[in-house]
Design a protein around this motif. Structure first.
Motif, mmCIF file in Angstrom:
data_model
loop_
_atom_site.group_PDB
_atom_site.id
_atom_site.type_symbol
_atom_site.label_atom_id
_atom_site.label_comp_id
_atom_site.label_asym_id
_atom_site.label_seq_id
_atom_site.Cartn_x
_atom_site.Cartn_y
_atom_site.Cartn_z
ATOM 1 N N ILE A 5 0.832 -1.224 0.000
ATOM 2 C CA ILE A 5 0.000 0.000 0.000
ATOM 3 C C ILE A 5 0.865 1.272 0.000
ATOM 4 C CG2 ILE A 5 -2.061 -1.070 1.004
ATOM 5 C CD1 ILE A 5 0.168 1.155 3.135
ATOM 6 N N ARG A 6 2.167 1.126 -0.244
ATOM 7 C CA ARG A 6 3.068 2.274 -0.129
ATOM 8 C C ARG A 6 2.549 3.508 -0.859
ATOM 9 N NH1 ARG A 6 8.572 2.589 -3.396
ATOM 10 N NH2 ARG A 6 7.010 3.254 -4.918
ATOM 11 N N ASN A 7 2.138 3.334 -2.106
ATOM 12 C CA ASN A 7 1.756 4.494 -2.909
ATOM 13 C C ASN A 7 0.344 5.009 -2.621
ATOM 14 O OD1 ASN A 7 4.250 4.196 -3.985
ATOM 15 N ND2 ASN A 7 3.569 3.412 -5.978
ATOM 16 N N LEU A 8 -0.391 4.286 -1.785
ATOM 17 C CA LEU A 8 -1.747 4.732 -1.414
ATOM 18 C C LEU A 8 -1.726 5.629 -0.198
ATOM 19 C CD1 LEU A 8 -3.635 1.328 -1.776
ATOM 20 C CD2 LEU A 8 -3.294 3.114 -3.501
ATOM 21 N N GLY A 9 -0.609 5.606 0.539
ATOM 22 C CA GLY A 9 -0.538 6.373 1.792
ATOM 23 C C GLY A 9 -0.806 5.463 2.965
ATOM 24 N N ARG A 10 0.094 5.475 3.930
ATOM 25 C CA ARG A 10 -0.010 4.537 5.038
ATOM 26 C C ARG A 10 -1.122 4.882 6.044
ATOM 27 N NH1 ARG A 10 2.895 1.365 8.800
ATOM 28 N NH2 ARG A 10 1.146 0.821 10.102
ATOM 29 N N PRO A 11 -1.330 6.183 6.430
ATOM 30 C CA PRO A 11 -2.409 6.459 7.393
ATOM 31 C C PRO A 11 -3.796 6.248 6.786
ATOM 32 C CG PRO A 11 -0.846 8.295 7.282
ATOM 33 C CD PRO A 11 -0.570 7.393 6.105
ATOM 34 N N GLY A 12 -4.783 6.120 7.654
ATOM 35 C CA GLY A 12 -6.172 6.067 7.205
ATOM 36 C C GLY A 12 -6.609 4.687 6.770
ATOM 37 N N ILE A 13 -7.353 4.654 5.660
ATOM 38 C CA ILE A 13 -8.007 3.424 5.216
ATOM 39 C C ILE A 13 -7.007 2.289 5.015
ATOM 40 C CG2 ILE A 13 -9.301 2.416 3.289
ATOM 41 C CD1 ILE A 13 -10.700 5.135 3.014
ATOM 42 N N ALA B 230 -4.035 11.012 24.341
ATOM 43 C CA ALA B 230 -4.381 11.118 22.922
ATOM 44 C C ALA B 230 -3.695 9.973 22.193
ATOM 45 C CB ALA B 230 -3.941 12.473 22.342
ATOM 46 N N GLY B 231 -4.002 9.812 20.921
ATOM 47 C CA GLY B 231 -3.347 8.783 20.115
ATOM 48 C C GLY B 231 -4.299 7.934 19.290
ATOM 49 N N GLU B 232 -5.619 8.161 19.421
ATOM 50 C CA GLU B 232 -6.569 7.272 18.731
ATOM 51 C C GLU B 232 -6.511 7.396 17.211
ATOM 52 O OE1 GLU B 232 -9.958 9.205 20.838
ATOM 53 O OE2 GLU B 232 -10.926 9.178 18.897
ATOM 54 N N TYR B 233 -5.985 8.494 16.689
ATOM 55 C CA TYR B 233 -5.872 8.627 15.225
ATOM 56 C C TYR B 233 -4.485 8.236 14.720
ATOM 57 C CZ TYR B 233 -9.837 11.476 16.569
ATOM 58 O OH TYR B 233 -10.991 11.917 17.172
ATOM 59 N N GLY B 234 -3.763 7.476 15.513
ATOM 60 C CA GLY B 234 -2.437 7.026 15.088
ATOM 61 C C GLY B 234 -2.534 5.801 14.188
ATOM 62 N N TYR B 235 -1.916 5.865 13.038
ATOM 63 C CA TYR B 235 -1.951 4.745 12.089
ATOM 64 C C TYR B 235 -0.594 4.092 11.898
ATOM 65 C CZ TYR B 235 -6.592 6.469 10.919
ATOM 66 O OH TYR B 235 -7.899 6.868 11.003
ATOM 67 N N ASP B 236 0.463 4.831 12.175
ATOM 68 C CA ASP B 236 1.807 4.274 11.965
ATOM 69 C C ASP B 236 2.707 4.651 13.131
ATOM 70 O OD1 ASP B 236 3.163 6.878 11.403
ATOM 71 O OD2 ASP B 236 1.843 6.854 9.659
ATOM 72 N N LEU B 237 3.822 3.956 13.234
ATOM 73 C CA LEU B 237 4.714 4.107 14.385
ATOM 74 C C LEU B 237 5.282 5.527 14.491
ATOM 75 C CD1 LEU B 237 5.127 1.822 16.340
ATOM 76 C CD2 LEU B 237 7.213 1.182 15.109
ATOM 77 N N GLY B 238 5.549 6.151 13.342
ATOM 78 C CA GLY B 238 6.096 7.507 13.349
ATOM 79 C C GLY B 238 5.170 8.503 14.037
ATOM 80 N N MET C 126 4.358 11.963 18.789
ATOM 81 C CA MET C 126 3.528 12.368 19.930
ATOM 82 C C MET C 126 4.303 12.204 21.242
ATOM 83 S SD MET C 126 -0.402 11.215 20.597
ATOM 84 C CE MET C 126 -1.193 12.473 19.571
ATOM 85 N N LEU C 127 5.063 11.127 21.337
ATOM 86 C CA LEU C 127 5.863 10.884 22.542
ATOM 87 C C LEU C 127 7.037 11.849 22.616
ATOM 88 C CD1 LEU C 127 5.794 6.980 22.527
ATOM 89 C CD2 LEU C 127 4.625 8.491 24.148
ATOM 90 N N GLN D 180 -2.708 6.612 23.790
ATOM 91 C CA GLN D 180 -3.773 5.725 23.324
ATOM 92 C C GLN D 180 -3.395 5.164 21.958
ATOM 93 O OE1 GLN D 180 -6.781 8.998 23.964
ATOM 94 N NE2 GLN D 180 -8.009 7.227 24.543
ATOM 95 N N ALA D 181 -3.843 3.944 21.699
ATOM 96 C CA ALA D 181 -3.661 3.359 20.367
ATOM 97 C C ALA D 181 -4.814 2.411 20.112
ATOM 98 C CB ALA D 181 -2.328 2.618 20.279
ATOM 99 N N ASP D 182 -5.118 2.244 18.837
ATOM 100 C CA ASP D 182 -6.257 1.429 18.414
ATOM 101 C C ASP D 182 -5.754 0.389 17.414
ATOM 102 O OD1 ASP D 182 -8.535 0.420 17.129
ATOM 103 O OD2 ASP D 182 -9.643 2.289 17.411
ATOM 104 N N ALA D 183 -5.793 -0.872 17.811
ATOM 105 C CA ALA D 183 -5.280 -1.946 16.950
ATOM 106 C C ALA D 183 -6.118 -2.140 15.692
ATOM 107 C CB ALA D 183 -5.206 -3.261 17.734
ATOM 108 N N THR D 184 -7.323 -1.573 15.658
ATOM 109 C CA THR D 184 -8.113 -1.655 14.424
ATOM 110 C C THR D 184 -7.747 -0.518 13.457
ATOM 111 O OG1 THR D 184 -10.073 -0.302 14.994
ATOM 112 C CG2 THR D 184 -10.020 -2.580 15.832
ATOM 113 N N ARG D 185 -6.808 0.335 13.882
ATOM 114 C CA ARG D 185 -6.337 1.426 13.010
ATOM 115 C C ARG D 185 -4.827 1.362 12.775
ATOM 116 N NH1 ARG D 185 -9.732 6.494 15.722
ATOM 117 N NH2 ARG D 185 -11.772 5.806 15.022
ATOM 118 N N CYS D 186 -4.072 1.013 13.795
ATOM 119 C CA CYS D 186 -2.606 1.172 13.725
ATOM 120 C C CYS D 186 -1.920 -0.075 13.166
ATOM 121 C CB CYS D 186 -2.032 1.586 15.070
ATOM 122 S SG CYS D 186 -2.100 0.346 16.359
ATOM 123 N N ALA D 187 -2.513 -0.641 12.118
ATOM 124 C CA ALA D 187 -1.946 -1.808 11.427
ATOM 125 C C ALA D 187 -1.957 -3.058 12.304
ATOM 126 C CB ALA D 187 -0.554 -1.516 10.876
ATOM 127 N N GLY D 188 -3.057 -3.207 13.011
ATOM 128 C CA GLY D 188 -3.367 -4.488 13.638
ATOM 129 C C GLY D 188 -2.667 -4.747 14.952
#
Ligand SMILES: [Mg+2]
Length: 371
Positions: free
Chosen positions: A94-102, A252-260, A265-266, A275-283
Motif C-alpha cells: 500500500i506504499r503508494n496509497l498512503g499509510r495512514p487512514g483506510i 491522545a493517540g486514537e488517530y495514530g496509524y503508523d509508528l512515526g 507524539m511521545l 492511546q492506540a487502536d489496533a483496528t487502526r494502527c496496522a493491527g
C-alpha cells in the motif's frame, strides 16, 4: 520426557474473505466534533488448515474494497505462522496509497484475522500465543455522548459503576458553556469514589481547555482529559500536560496509524498516557510495536475502542493502563460475536479455554446488517 517441540509444517493461507455490516446506534450520538447514527464494521476471515481466523476494523465500506483489491493477493499462499511477514508484505503493497487512514485500517483487520488464525492452528488462546503479562485487562466504561439528556448520561455512567466498573468516560466540547454542569451531573451519578474521565475530541482551544482542566480537576475530581485540543496540536497538548493540574492525565493517540505518529507524539511530550487502536494502527502487530515505544518512555498505553479485539494484546503488554469499553462497540460485538466478554470486577478476562481471540462470528444474526 516427550518431545514437545511443534514441527513447522508450512501452512499456507488459503483464503481471505471480507464482509461489512452497518449497524444503527441505539440513540443519536455525538461528541465534541462529530455526529453519527450508525457504525460500519469490516470483518475479515482468514482460512488455513481447516481453521478460520477472525479480524475486524470499524471503518468505511471502502476499507473492505481495499482489502479485496490490494491485500488478499499478497497474503494468500503465505505461511500462516509468519504473521509479521504477511504484515510487512501488506505495508509494502500500500506504499503508494498512503499509510495512514483506510490503508492501515485494512491492514489492521487482516492482521488481526491472521493472529487469530495462527492461535487457532496452534489451538491456543491468542493471549497464550502472545504471552500473558496479566490475566485480565482493567476497563473504563465509555459513552456519555453530548447528544444524551441528563437522565441518559446519568443512567449510563451510573450503571457501569453499579456493575463494578470503577472508571467511566464522557464526551464534552459540543456546548462548552454546558460542560461544567454536564460533568457535575456525571459526578453526581457515579458518586465520589469512581474515576471520572472526559474526552473533548479536540473541540477546545488551548486556553479554553486549560481553564476547564483546572475546574474539572479541582471541583469535580476529573483525572483524565482526552484530546483537550486537537491531537494534531502536539505543542498544545504538551502545554496542557505541563501546566494543567497535577492529578489529571492528558491522553491522545486514537488517530495514530503508523509508528512515526506515535513516536512524534511521545517526542513532543504531548501525553501522560498514550492511546492506540489496533483496528487502526496496522493491527495487533502494529499495536504491540506501539507498546514497545511506550515502554521505552516509561509511560503506559490505553487501548481505544473495539474491546474484543484488544483484550488479548492488552493482557500481553507490560506498560498497560486500561482498555476503553466503548458503548457502541460493546453493543455491536455482543450482537455479532459469540464469546464477547462481560466485565468481571472491572476487567475483561480472556477465556483461555477458547482458541484465538475466543470469538465466533454469528453470521446469521449479522446478515440483516450486511452492506
Ligand atoms: Mg477519544
Amino acid at each position: 520426557m516427550g518431545n514437545t517441540r511443534i514441527a513447522h509444517k508450512g501452512i499456507s493461507i488459503e483464503n481471505i474473505e471480507v464482509s461489512a455490516y452497518t449497524i444503527p446506534t441505539d440513540l443519536p450520538e455525538s461528541d465534541g466534533t462529530y455526529v453519527w447514527d450508525k457504525t460500519t464494521i469490516v470483518i475479515v476471515e482468514a482460512s488455513a488448515d481447516g481453521k478460520r481466523g477472525l479480524g475486524y476494523t470499524y471503518a468505511d465500506l471502502s476499507t473492505a474494497k481495499l482489502i479485496n483489491e490490494q491485500l488478499t493477493r499478497v497474503v494468500r499462499g503465505r505461511d500462516a505462522m509468519d504473521v509479521p511477514g504477511c504484515w510487512l508484505a501488506m505495508v509494502e503493497t500500500i506504499r503508494n496509497l498512503g499509510r495512514p487512514g483506510i490503508s492501515s485500517m485494512a491492514i489492521s483487520a487482516v492482521d488481526a484475522a491472521l493472529w487469530d488464525l495462527k492461535a487457532r492452528i496452534l489451538d491456543v488462546a491468542l493471549i497464550t500465543l502472545l504471552g500473558a503479562v496479566r490475566t485480565g485487562a482493567p476497563i473504563y466504561g465509555s459513552g456519555g455522548f453530548t447528544s444524551y439528556s441528563r437522565e441518559q448520561l446519568q443512567r449510563q455512567l451510573g450503571d457501569w459503576v453499579a456493575d463494578g466498573i470503577p472508571r467511566v468516560k464522557m464526551k464534552i466540547g459540543r456546548h462548552p458553556d454546558e460542560d461544567v454542569a454536564r460533568v457535575s451531573n456525571a459526578r453526581e451519578a457515579i458518586g465520589a469514589d469512581a474515576e471520572l474521565f472526559v474526552d473533548a475530541n479536540g473541540a477546545y482551544s488551548r486556553k479554553q481547555a486549560l481553564a476547564l482542566a483546572n475546574i474539572f480537576a479541582a471541583e469535580l475530581g476529573v483525572t483524565w482529559f482526552e484530546e483537550p485540543v486537537s491531537s494534531d496540536d502536539l505543542q498544545g497538548l504538551h502545554l496542557i500536560r505541563d501546566r494543567g493540574p497535577a492529578g489529571m492525565d492528558i491522553a491522545a493517540g486514537e488517530y495514530g496509524y503508523d509508528l512515526g505518529y506515535f513516536r512524534r507524539m511521545l517526542e513532543a511530550q504531548a501525553v501522560d498516557v498514550l492511546q492506540a487502536d489496533a483496528t487502526r494502527c496496522a493491527g495487533i502487530t502494529g499495536f504491540m510495536k506501539v507498546g514497545a515505544l511506550v515502554e521505552a518512555r516509561n509511560l503506559q498505553l490505553s487501548s481505544h475502542c473495539g474491546p474484543s479485539l484488544h483484550v488479548h494484546p492488552c493482557c500481553a503488554l507490560t506498560n498497560f493502563r486500561h482498555m476503553e469499553y466503548f458503548h457502541d462497540h460493546v453493543r455491536i460485538e455482543h450482537m455479532l460475536f459469540d464469546g464477547a466478554l462481560n466485565p468481571i470486577e472491572g476487567e475483561l478476562r480472556p477465556d483461555r479455554t477458547r482458541p484465538g481471540m475466543g470469538l465466533e462470528f454469528k453470521r446469521a444474526d449479522a446478515a440483516k446488517y450486511a452492506v
